[in-house]
Design a protein around this motif. Structure first.
Motif, mmCIF file in Angstrom:
data_model
loop_
_atom_site.group_PDB
_atom_site.id
_atom_site.type_symbol
_atom_site.label_atom_id
_atom_site.label_comp_id
_atom_site.label_asym_id
_atom_site.label_seq_id
_atom_site.Cartn_x
_atom_site.Cartn_y
_atom_site.Cartn_z
ATOM 1 N N THR A 92 0.847 -1.190 0.000
ATOM 2 C CA THR A 92 0.000 0.000 0.000
ATOM 3 C C THR A 92 0.883 1.241 0.000
ATOM 4 O OG1 THR A 92 -1.749 -1.144 1.226
ATOM 5 C CG2 THR A 92 -1.785 1.257 1.253
ATOM 6 N N LEU A 93 0.614 2.152 -0.913
ATOM 7 C CA LEU A 93 1.382 3.390 -1.036
ATOM 8 C C LEU A 93 0.508 4.553 -0.587
ATOM 9 C CD1 LEU A 93 2.790 2.614 -4.598
ATOM 10 C CD2 LEU A 93 4.013 2.359 -2.435
ATOM 11 N N GLN A 94 1.024 5.379 0.322
ATOM 12 C CA GLN A 94 0.193 6.435 0.911
ATOM 13 C C GLN A 94 0.764 7.833 0.755
ATOM 14 O OE1 GLN A 94 -0.210 4.664 4.891
ATOM 15 N NE2 GLN A 94 -2.313 4.104 4.369
ATOM 16 N N THR A 95 1.908 7.961 0.092
ATOM 17 C CA THR A 95 2.483 9.288 -0.164
ATOM 18 C C THR A 95 2.993 9.348 -1.593
ATOM 19 O OG1 THR A 95 4.743 8.699 0.508
ATOM 20 C CG2 THR A 95 3.235 9.473 2.244
ATOM 21 N N ARG A 96 3.101 10.559 -2.106
ATOM 22 C CA ARG A 96 3.624 10.730 -3.466
ATOM 23 C C ARG A 96 5.089 10.268 -3.527
ATOM 24 N NH1 ARG A 96 2.675 13.975 -8.087
ATOM 25 N NH2 ARG A 96 4.209 13.279 -9.624
ATOM 26 N N GLU A 97 5.831 10.498 -2.462
ATOM 27 C CA GLU A 97 7.230 10.097 -2.447
ATOM 28 C C GLU A 97 7.358 8.570 -2.564
ATOM 29 O OE1 GLU A 97 5.805 12.154 -0.274
ATOM 30 O OE2 GLU A 97 6.705 14.032 -0.989
ATOM 31 N N SER A 98 6.537 7.846 -1.800
ATOM 32 C CA SER A 98 6.603 6.379 -1.867
ATOM 33 C C SER A 98 6.139 5.872 -3.226
ATOM 34 C CB SER A 98 5.769 5.753 -0.753
ATOM 35 O OG SER A 98 4.400 6.071 -0.891
ATOM 36 N N LEU A 99 5.152 6.540 -3.821
ATOM 37 C CA LEU A 99 4.682 6.154 -5.154
ATOM 38 C C LEU A 99 5.783 6.362 -6.184
ATOM 39 C CD1 LEU A 99 2.557 5.332 -7.238
ATOM 40 C CD2 LEU A 99 1.756 7.702 -7.257
ATOM 41 N N ASP A 100 6.411 7.537 -6.175
ATOM 42 C CA ASP A 100 7.478 7.805 -7.143
ATOM 43 C C ASP A 100 8.629 6.815 -6.980
ATOM 44 O OD1 ASP A 100 6.001 9.880 -8.121
ATOM 45 O OD2 ASP A 100 7.241 11.480 -7.274
ATOM 46 N N GLU A 169 -2.384 12.116 -9.581
ATOM 47 C CA GLU A 169 -1.433 12.895 -10.377
ATOM 48 C C GLU A 169 -0.120 12.133 -10.540
ATOM 49 O OE1 GLU A 169 -2.246 15.702 -12.034
ATOM 50 O OE2 GLU A 169 -4.217 15.052 -11.266
ATOM 51 N N GLY A 170 0.238 11.339 -9.535
ATOM 52 C CA GLY A 170 1.469 10.565 -9.620
ATOM 53 C C GLY A 170 1.425 9.508 -10.706
ATOM 54 N N VAL A 171 0.321 8.756 -10.783
ATOM 55 C CA VAL A 171 0.234 7.728 -11.823
ATOM 56 C C VAL A 171 -0.032 8.356 -13.186
ATOM 57 C CG1 VAL A 171 -0.415 5.854 -10.278
ATOM 58 C CG2 VAL A 171 -2.204 7.291 -11.248
ATOM 59 N N LYS A 172 -0.733 9.484 -13.207
ATOM 60 C CA LYS A 172 -0.948 10.185 -14.475
ATOM 61 C C LYS A 172 0.390 10.639 -15.046
ATOM 62 C CE LYS A 172 -3.587 13.994 -16.523
ATOM 63 N NZ LYS A 172 -4.549 15.091 -16.264
ATOM 64 N N ASN A 173 1.306 11.037 -14.190
ATOM 65 C CA ASN A 173 2.642 11.444 -14.611
ATOM 66 C C ASN A 173 3.357 10.310 -15.343
ATOM 67 O OD1 ASN A 173 4.860 13.312 -14.636
ATOM 68 N ND2 ASN A 173 5.811 12.126 -12.984
#
Length: 516
Positions: A92-100, A169-173
């Motif tokens: 589970t990813l809960q921040t933009r930093e962890s997603l990137d 926005e992270g996955v859209k990027n």
């Protein structure tokens, strides 16, 4: 007898361990015969990951895995493609930093597998673009991109709208890169539970074809009843087929037939034919229940709603439609389609007994907070309904509402509107697998609810009044309306059936039944 593919999402493991495999390669072949970009939405645990892995094995040219399958003598196995697989199913990813950080890991893991060297220090779009171009150049053919659970980073945070927007926005990027790399791409396939609107997420993907509701691919995920009779006949020998259908069949995305959730069937066989809520228990509909409460959703409206295709395929964080979420999550499915004013319309339904019982159990918990008392109330209510015991049934309903904690009404006016009481009663009746007809219509108008169980029919009208003193009412206004309008007349005269007229009057002040 072949083994069950329990928990298996990779074709190679499934084939090599002599597991049952329902051949989906004909539909895979239909998709991949020409370059394209496709999207498929299906509920969780429906076999999406296995299909994505099947596509990967095809494009990588692993011919021996497909011996005896439809595609074996159809595909040109001399041509292989570099496959870039993006999968967000783990963790589970809960921040933009962890997603990137996860995205970078996925991209560089693909580069290692494809023996491609990427530049370091570039942003995500630059890195993904390099991976696509360098892979195509190295293999001398265009690349294939397969995305599994594309929406999981968003859905994991759906209860926190601000975080969900950030993850979107992270996955859209990441996905926005695909349009600019079109010249290097042979095929794109994306799958997940929900379909976010093109404006919010898919604007960066060129010519994405949605095959979610498509007769050609209606059975792409899931097992048909024919599959059960052929591939699982020995496993299901001696088990009543109609009961299996009633419990687990009924999902429909157009085409010739409905399908079963594979997870249900495999667990059902593995647990020695115990009828239980296998698929439903793996999910958490808490956000859905909160959404229904917040919007004061009238639960009887879940019985056969009619919607347009726009409602089914457009999911927006800013404005979540409960019916969209129910459909895409698998709690509602298509019953049939028709045309109205030159628009395609969809009649929806709850797919089967598993979902009907379990979903309404959750609604009861959410609307009443009677987790511990629920089963006793259900047992008593069922006995009264089955035996035509109206006095007993009304006492159970009165005890039910008396048991609801007062904290349920803190900072809200749920107890003030008629729909709340109808919703709670509807959820209880549906959790008993009684046949419920909300807003039952005849030529005189419509009654709030008709409930059928066995040879008993209950025609019900619900009213909510301000006061608490039943003596101040000259009569039972709900019952009077049933009798004056003749709502029960259409059921009279049916052989072997007993018809009951039930008027329920609730008080806003006492939050309970005061006249019946």
């Amino acid at each position: 007898m072949k083994n069950l593919p329990l928990g298996m999402n990779t074709l190679a493991k499934l084939i090599k361990q002599n597991c049952v495999y329902v051949d989906k390669t004909q539909m895979a072949w239909q998709l991949i015969c020409q370059p394209g970009a496709f999207f498929l939405s299906r509920p969780r645990r429906f076999g999406k990951s296995l299909f994505v892995d099947t596509l990967k094995e095809i494009f990588e040219g692993n011919k021996p895995l497909f011996k005896g399958l439809y595609i074996h003598d159809k595909w040109d196995w001399t041509q292989s493609y570099p496959v870039i697989k993006i999968d967000f199913s783990d963790g589970t990813l809960q921040t933009r930093e962890s997603l990137d950080r996860r995205i970078y890991e996925i991209l560089f893991d693909n580069a290692t597998r494809l023996n491609v060297t990427l530049s370091k220090g570039r942003d995500i779009p630059g890195t993904f673009g390099e991976l696509i171009r360098f892979s195509a150049e190295k293999y001398g053919t265009r690349a294939v991109v397969l995305v599994d659970e594309y929406d999981k980073p968003i859905l994991d945070n759906i209860e926190n709208r601000d975080t969900a927007k950030i993850m979107r926005e992270g996955v859209k990027n990441l996905y926005s890169v695909l349009k600019g790399q079109d010249a290097y791409l042979q095929f794109i396939f994306m799958t997940g539970v929900t379909k976010f609107s093109k404006v919010s997420l898919f604007s960066g993907v060129n010519q994405l074809t949605d095959i979610t509701i498509d007769a050609q691919f209606g059975t792409l995920c899931g097992y048909t009843h024919h599959d059960l009779q052929t591939h699982f006949s020995k496993h299901l020998d001696g088990i009543e087929q109609e009961e299996i259908k009633q419990w687990y069949n009924g999902y429909y995305w157009l085409g010739e037939t409905t399908v079963y959730n594979p997870y249900d069937i495999l667990l059902f066989i593995n647990k020695r034919a115990q009828f239980r809520n296998y698929w439903f228990e793996t999910g958490n509909p808490s956000f859905l229940i909160k959404l229904f409460q917040k919007n004061r959703y009238f639960l009887p409206d879940l019985e056969s709603p009619v919607v347009t295709e726009e409602i089914l395929d457009s999911f927006d964080i800013e404005k979540i439609n409960p019916l969209t979420l129910l459909f895409q999550s698998g709690y509602l499915t298509v019953a049939h389609t028709f045309t109205r004013r030159r628009r395609m319309m969809f009649l929806l339904k709850v797919p089967n007994l598993e979902v009907r019982i379990a979903l309404n159990d959750h609604f009861i918990n959410g609307y009443t907070d009677l987790v511990n008392e629920k089963i006793g109330i259900q047992d008593n209510l069922y006995t009264c309904l089955e035996n035509g015991d109206i006095d007993g049934m009304l006492k159970v309903i009165q005890r039910l509402f008396k048991s609801i904690p007062w904290r349920n009404f803190t900072n809200n006016d749920l107890a003030d509107f008629e729909g709340y009481y109808a919703s709670v009663i509807y959820a209880f009746f549906c959790s008993l697998d009684a046949e419920v007809i909300p807003e039952d219509i005849d030529n005189h108008g419509q009654v709030d609810m008709t409930v059928k169980l066995g040879d008993q029919i209950y025609v019900m009208e619900i009213k909510v009044v301000d006061g608490t003193n039943a003596d101040k009412l000259n009569c039972n206004p709900a019952l009077k309306q049933i009798q004056d309008k003749g709502y029960a007349d259409k059921y009279r005269g049916i052989d072997g059936v007993t018809v009951h007229e039930v008027g329920l009057v609730f008080s806003k002040a006492s939050r309970n039944l005061i006249v019946f």
